[in-house]
Design a protein around this motif. Structure first.
Motif, PDB file in Angstrom:
ATOM      1  N   LEU A 251      -7.843  -2.770  -3.019  1.00  0.00           N
ATOM      2  CA  LEU A 251      -8.648  -2.445  -1.840  1.00  0.00           C
ATOM      3  C   LEU A 251      -9.495  -3.643  -1.404  1.00  0.00           C
ATOM      4  N   THR A 252     -10.112  -4.337  -2.371  1.00  0.00           N
ATOM      5  CA  THR A 252     -10.933  -5.500  -2.051  1.00  0.00           C
ATOM      6  C   THR A 252     -10.097  -6.616  -1.442  1.00  0.00           C
TER       7      THR A 252
ATOM      8  N   GLY B 212       0.814  -1.208   0.000  1.00  0.00           N
ATOM      9  CA  GLY B 212       0.000   0.000   0.000  1.00  0.00           C
ATOM     10  C   GLY B 212       0.850   1.262   0.000  1.00  0.00           C
TER      11      GLY B 212
ATOM     12  N   THR C 228       0.982   3.951  -3.051  1.00  0.00           N
ATOM     13  CA  THR C 228       0.684   5.353  -2.751  1.00  0.00           C
ATOM     14  C   THR C 228       1.795   6.274  -3.251  1.00  0.00           C
TER      15      THR C 228
ATOM     16  N   SER D 120      -6.940  -0.093  -8.358  1.00  0.00           N
ATOM     17  CA  SER D 120      -7.137   0.364  -6.984  1.00  0.00           C
ATOM     18  C   SER D 120      -8.242  -0.419  -6.287  1.00  0.00           C
ATOM     19  N   LEU D 121      -9.346  -0.679  -7.026  1.00  0.00           N
ATOM     20  CA  LEU D 121     -10.462  -1.424  -6.448  1.00  0.00           C
ATOM     21  C   LEU D 121     -10.040  -2.856  -6.115  1.00  0.00           C
TER      22      LEU D 121
ATOM     23  N   ALA E 108      -7.297  -6.252   0.161  1.00  0.00           N
ATOM     24  CA  ALA E 108      -6.873  -5.811   1.489  1.00  0.00           C
ATOM     25  C   ALA E 108      -7.983  -6.013   2.522  1.00  0.00           C
ATOM     26  N   MET E 109      -9.204  -5.658   2.143  1.00  0.00           N
ATOM     27  CA  MET E 109     -10.328  -5.829   3.068  1.00  0.00           C
ATOM     28  C   MET E 109     -10.556  -7.305   3.375  1.00  0.00           C
TER      29      MET E 109
END
Length: 316
Positions: A277-278, A235, A239, A273-274, A280-281
């Motif tokens: 993020l998914t 991450g 970034t 990015s999606l 990671a969640m």
């Protein structure tokens, strides 16, 4: 007189193997000249006739003890139940599917006495099975050791002989998310490997590909926070790269009046990015689920009956 050794195994769709398994177990015990022993079978909610056959065999094998679990709790939970109820000064753990013959007890016992170690565990020099099984098995252990803080010898087997002090130390662990391979290595003590040739199981294995993947996820998330650390590092890198790229675009716009990214580039970045993020969640969710299971403090298994040498079932 205290029992010298307990042979511990679990039963799930095991009826085709039990006759030979028990015969070879008795033969192995005779080979090490052991008269004070028990053979402890844990019925892990087997849907076939495994339990009925084991209870029937207690008529001619009085040293046979059967622990009947309330339902199927899984292989590792059943092993834990067997270890907790074993009474021998030594405990020999083995699967009853005859991929490894109980006759290897003689070699394990001799190695334990010779080295004065606390554990002699079996491992495969060359994995059995086809190309896919060999590759997937090798990737499992390499992946686990890469991601985990606990290092485990590759290609280890269930089969092992353990001293009483080691078993008691192992049972002190309060894990609700069981991965015995990692727990057994984490416990420590002097452990020595013994190469074993493992045969191909007759019939269909109860470990499907999905179950193997689930075991991998459970194993890594139970013994290491490295995936979370890696996720944080990824991450941070993404970034930094994103800010650098944004700065580059603005700079080109100011200096050369270039057009900013088009629709395709924007959608590609959004999908990337999606996806990150998914993922990671989901990863964080796995670890939260582990915490939830641990704080619930439910037992790893429930014993319905224990059929001991006196022919009387006892409820645990």
């Amino acid at each position: 007189m205290p029992l010298e050794i307990s042979i511990v195994s679990t039963m799930y769709r095991s009826r085709p193997f039990l006759d030979r398994f028990l015969a070879e177990s008795l033969q192995a015990l005779a080979g090490i000249k052991c008269d004070h022993f028990e053979i402890l079978l844990v019925n892990d909610g087997s849907p076939d006739e495994s339990l009925a056959y084991a209870l029937e065999r207690r008529r001619d094998i009085p040293q046979l003890v059967v622990v009947d679990l309330a339902r199927n709790f899984g292989h590792h939970a059943a092993i834990q139940a067997g270890l907790r109820h074993a009474r021998g000064n030594l405990v020999f753990l083995i699967d009853c599917d005859l991929e490894v013959s109980p006759l290897v007890l003689v070699e394990f016992y001799s190695k334990l006495r010779e080295t004065k170690s606390d554990v002699v565990f079996g491992y495969q020099d060359v994995r059995k099975g086809g190309r896919f099984e060999q590759i997937s098995g090798g990737l499992f252990w390499k992946g686990f050791n890469l991601l985990s803080d606990v290092k485990i010898p590759e290609n280890i087997l269930t089969e092992r002989i353990m001293t009483r002090r080691y078993v008691e130390a192992l049972l002190q662990m309060g894990d609700r998310n069981l991965f015995l391979g990692g727990m057994m290595s984490w416990t420590g003590f002097q452990q020595i490997g013994l190469p074993v040739v493992k045969k191909q199981r007759e019939g269909r294995s109860t470990y499907t590909l999905l179950r193997r993947i689930g075991l991998m996820i459970n194993a890594v998330s139970s013994f290491s926070a490295q995936p979370l650390i890696w996720l944080f590092n990824i991450g941070v890198v993404i970034t930094l790269l994103s800010f650098s790229f944004a700065f580059y675009l603005v700079l080109r716009k100011l200096l050369f009046d270039d057009t900013l990214m088009g629709f395709t580039s924007v959608m590609t970045m959004m999908m990337l990015s999606l996806g990150i993020l998914t993922t990671a969640m989901g990863l964080v969710g796995i670890y939260l689920g582990k915490v939830f299971n641990q704080v619930q403090n439910r037992p790893n298994y429930i014993v319905r009956n224990i059929f001991t040498a006196d022919d009387q079932p006892a409820t645990d």
